[in-house]
Design a protein around this motif. Structure first.
Motif, PDB file in Angstrom:
ATOM      1  N   TRP A  88       0.876  -1.174  -0.228  1.00  9.33           N
ATOM      2  CA  TRP A  88       0.114  -0.053  -0.093  1.00  9.33           C
ATOM      3  C   TRP A  88       0.892   1.143  -0.116  1.00  9.33           C
ATOM      4  O   TRP A  88       2.106   1.260   0.756  1.00  9.33           O
ATOM      5  CB  TRP A  88      -0.810  -0.106   1.272  1.00  9.33           C
ATOM      6  CG  TRP A  88      -1.947  -1.071   1.452  1.00  9.33           C
ATOM      7  CD1 TRP A  88      -2.081  -2.045   2.312  1.00  9.33           C
ATOM      8  CD2 TRP A  88      -3.131  -1.226   0.574  1.00  9.33           C
ATOM      9  NE1 TRP A  88      -3.260  -2.761   2.187  1.00  9.33           N
ATOM     10  CE2 TRP A  88      -3.825  -2.176   1.018  1.00  9.33           C
ATOM     11  CE3 TRP A  88      -3.505  -0.576  -0.469  1.00  9.33           C
ATOM     12  CZ2 TRP A  88      -4.951  -2.893   0.420  1.00  9.33           C
ATOM     13  CZ3 TRP A  88      -4.777  -0.923  -1.125  1.00  9.33           C
ATOM     14  CH2 TRP A  88      -5.596  -2.000  -0.643  1.00  9.33           C
ATOM     15  N   THR A 115      -9.665  -6.563   1.157  1.00  3.20           N
ATOM     16  CA  THR A 115      -9.188  -5.915   2.074  1.00  3.20           C
ATOM     17  C   THR A 115      -9.907  -5.648   3.445  1.00  3.20           C
ATOM     18  O   THR A 115     -11.113  -5.346   3.005  1.00  3.20           O
ATOM     19  CB  THR A 115      -8.525  -4.416   1.749  1.00  3.20           C
ATOM     20  OG1 THR A 115      -7.779  -4.768   0.604  1.00  3.20           O
ATOM     21  CG2 THR A 115      -7.807  -3.661   2.622  1.00  3.20           C
ATOM     22  N   GLU A 118      -8.888  -3.754  10.330  1.00  2.00           N
ATOM     23  CA  GLU A 118      -8.853  -4.606  11.631  1.00  2.00           C
ATOM     24  C   GLU A 118      -9.344  -3.521  12.864  1.00  2.00           C
ATOM     25  O   GLU A 118      -8.912  -2.372  12.504  1.00  2.00           O
ATOM     26  CB  GLU A 118      -7.726  -5.188  11.953  1.00  2.00           C
ATOM     27  CG  GLU A 118      -7.327  -6.332  11.273  1.00  2.00           C
ATOM     28  CD  GLU A 118      -6.032  -7.038  11.520  1.00  2.00           C
ATOM     29  OE1 GLU A 118      -5.294  -6.436  12.095  1.00  2.00           O
ATOM     30  OE2 GLU A 118      -5.868  -8.107  11.106  1.00  2.00           O
ATOM     31  N   LYS A 145      -4.584  -2.574  11.457  1.00  2.00           N
ATOM     32  CA  LYS A 145      -3.741  -2.953  10.292  1.00  2.00           C
ATOM     33  C   LYS A 145      -4.768  -2.819   9.041  1.00  2.00           C
ATOM     34  O   LYS A 145      -5.834  -3.111   9.240  1.00  2.00           O
ATOM     35  CB  LYS A 145      -3.489  -4.341  10.267  1.00  2.00           C
ATOM     36  CG  LYS A 145      -2.374  -4.483  11.107  1.00  2.00           C
ATOM     37  CD  LYS A 145      -0.998  -4.039  10.513  1.00  2.00           C
ATOM     38  CE  LYS A 145      -0.010  -4.460  11.292  1.00  2.00           C
ATOM     39  NZ  LYS A 145       1.333  -3.736  10.974  1.00  2.00           N
ATOM     40  N   LYS A 147      -5.353  -4.371   5.633  1.00  3.34           N
ATOM     41  CA  LYS A 147      -4.910  -5.670   5.339  1.00  3.34           C
ATOM     42  C   LYS A 147      -5.487  -6.179   4.067  1.00  3.34           C
ATOM     43  O   LYS A 147      -6.735  -6.510   4.071  1.00  3.34           O
ATOM     44  CB  LYS A 147      -5.012  -6.630   6.341  1.00  3.34           C
ATOM     45  CG  LYS A 147      -4.336  -7.919   6.651  1.00  3.34           C
ATOM     46  CD  LYS A 147      -4.460  -8.417   7.924  1.00  3.34           C
ATOM     47  CE  LYS A 147      -3.803  -9.814   8.115  1.00  3.34           C
ATOM     48  NZ  LYS A 147      -3.666 -10.320   9.275  1.00  3.34           N
ATOM     49  N   CYS A 148      -4.589  -6.369   3.143  1.00  5.42           N
ATOM     50  CA  CYS A 148      -5.053  -7.104   1.836  1.00  5.42           C
ATOM     51  C   CYS A 148      -4.933  -8.596   2.212  1.00  5.42           C
ATOM     52  O   CYS A 148      -3.812  -9.272   2.487  1.00  5.42           O
ATOM     53  CB  CYS A 148      -4.153  -6.733   0.561  1.00  5.42           C
ATOM     54  SG  CYS A 148      -4.528  -7.908  -0.768  1.00  5.42           S
ATOM     55  N   GLN A 149      -6.104  -9.153   2.007  1.00  5.55           N
ATOM     56  CA  GLN A 149      -5.955 -10.781   2.366  1.00  5.55           C
ATOM     57  C   GLN A 149      -5.258 -11.602   1.238  1.00  5.55           C
ATOM     58  O   GLN A 149      -4.719 -12.547   1.543  1.00  5.55           O
ATOM     59  CB  GLN A 149      -7.614 -11.293   2.552  1.00  5.55           C
ATOM     60  CG  GLN A 149      -8.522 -10.564   3.384  1.00  5.55           C
ATOM     61  CD  GLN A 149      -7.879 -10.364   4.885  1.00  5.55           C
ATOM     62  OE1 GLN A 149      -7.303 -11.455   5.219  1.00  5.55           O
ATOM     63  NE2 GLN A 149      -7.901  -9.255   5.439  1.00  5.55           N
ATOM     64  N   GLN A 152      -0.278 -11.063   1.409  1.00  3.88           N
ATOM     65  CA  GLN A 152       0.497 -11.178   2.667  1.00  3.88           C
ATOM     66  C   GLN A 152       1.683 -11.922   2.779  1.00  3.88           C
ATOM     67  O   GLN A 152       2.173 -12.576   1.576  1.00  3.88           O
ATOM     68  CB  GLN A 152      -0.568 -12.345   3.579  1.00  3.88           C
ATOM     69  CG  GLN A 152      -1.689 -11.766   4.107  1.00  3.88           C
ATOM     70  CD  GLN A 152      -1.513 -10.340   4.895  1.00  3.88           C
ATOM     71  OE1 GLN A 152      -0.526 -10.563   5.757  1.00  3.88           O
ATOM     72  NE2 GLN A 152      -1.813  -9.069   4.530  1.00  3.88           N
ATOM     73  N   PRO A 153       2.621 -11.573   3.466  1.00  2.13           N
ATOM     74  CA  PRO A 153       2.488 -10.709   4.529  1.00  2.13           C
ATOM     75  C   PRO A 153       2.749  -9.064   4.434  1.00  2.13           C
ATOM     76  O   PRO A 153       3.008  -8.262   5.325  1.00  2.13           O
ATOM     77  CB  PRO A 153       3.407 -11.057   5.497  1.00  2.13           C
ATOM     78  CG  PRO A 153       4.685 -11.569   4.904  1.00  2.13           C
ATOM     79  CD  PRO A 153       4.168 -12.061   3.446  1.00  2.13           C
ATOM     80  N   GLU A 156       0.152  -4.545   3.996  1.00  2.00           N
ATOM     81  CA  GLU A 156      -0.368  -4.064   5.115  1.00  2.00           C
ATOM     82  C   GLU A 156       0.149  -2.467   5.496  1.00  2.00           C
ATOM     83  O   GLU A 156       1.154  -2.353   5.204  1.00  2.00           O
ATOM     84  CB  GLU A 156      -0.080  -4.896   6.493  1.00  2.00           C
ATOM     85  CG  GLU A 156      -0.538  -6.469   6.204  1.00  2.00           C
ATOM     86  CD  GLU A 156      -0.329  -7.135   7.595  1.00  2.00           C
ATOM     87  OE1 GLU A 156      -0.807  -8.122   7.760  1.00  2.00           O
ATOM     88  OE2 GLU A 156       0.418  -6.751   8.582  1.00  2.00           O
ATOM     89  N   ASP A 158      -0.464   0.598   8.302  1.00  5.30           N
ATOM     90  CA  ASP A 158      -0.936   1.055   9.575  1.00  5.30           C
ATOM     91  C   ASP A 158      -1.795   2.242   9.486  1.00  5.30           C
ATOM     92  O   ASP A 158      -1.404   3.353   9.139  1.00  5.30           O
ATOM     93  CB  ASP A 158       0.249   1.231  10.396  1.00  5.30           C
ATOM     94  CG  ASP A 158       0.909  -0.078  10.822  1.00  5.30           C
ATOM     95  OD1 ASP A 158       0.265  -1.329  11.118  1.00  5.30           O
ATOM     96  OD2 ASP A 158       2.292   0.036  10.890  1.00  5.30           O
TER      97      ASP A 158
END
Ligand SMILES: [Cu+2]
Length: 165
Positions: A88, A115, A118, A145, A147-149, A152-153, A156, A158
């Motif tokens: 990102w 995405t 959280e 987070k 977070k793109c599923q 990973q990892p 992400e 913040d």
């Protein structure tokens, strides 16, 4: 007529006061508390890539973590190999608690990115060529987070929500 001791005492007090004023003037000023506002922040789904040919740089022997976020592509028939990562941009978003936040996220690389944010219950898909808008009130302070599923990892970001003092 004042005696010498009195003059010295007055001078000493003046020096102490001047020193105090100097210390105060050098101290950092307290920051002004940010007041909640409306923020629009642009982001992008990106995939930086690098490549080389084996005649100049050998293909790396170490593997990368699985998860779809990074890839090493073995040399092709011309000896060219590639490395890539999904990210990102930017990878840190800072807002203040109470802000009304709109993220406008452009899909550039990758067909789509499923995405979540959280802690904020947000769920959306960023598609290439589309500007995905996600709007929420930043009502919880902390670091969350984005977070793109799919990738990973590494994919992400913040979301930093600063608490109001
Ligand atoms: Cu992704």
């Amino acid at each position: 007529m004042p005696n010498n001791n009195a003059i010295l005492a007055v001078a000493a007090v003046a020096i102490v006061l001047a020193g105090g004023a100097l210390v105060l003037s050098l101290s950092p000023k307290p920051s002004v508390a940010a007041t909640p506002t409306t923020r629009t922040i642009y982001m992008a789904a990106v995939e930086p890539k690098g490549s080389a040919t084996i005649d100049k740089e050998p293909f790396p022997t170490k593997t990368l973590p699985a998860g779809g976020g990074m890839a090493l592509k073995a040399p092709d028939k011309d000896g060219k190999w590639e490395v890539e990562i999904y990210r990102w941009d930017p990878a840190t978003i800072v807002v203040t608690k109470g802000d009304d936040v709109t993220l406008k996220i452009l899909g550039i690389n990758g067909k789509e990115h499923s995405t979540t944010i959280e802690g904020y219950g947000q769920q959306f898909t960023v598609k290439r060529g589309e500007l995905t808008e996600v709007t929420f009130k930043a009502d919880k302070a902390g670091v969350f987070k984005i977070k793109c599923q799919t990738h990973q990892p590494t994919m992400e970001a913040d979301l930093v929500v600063l608490g109001n003092p």
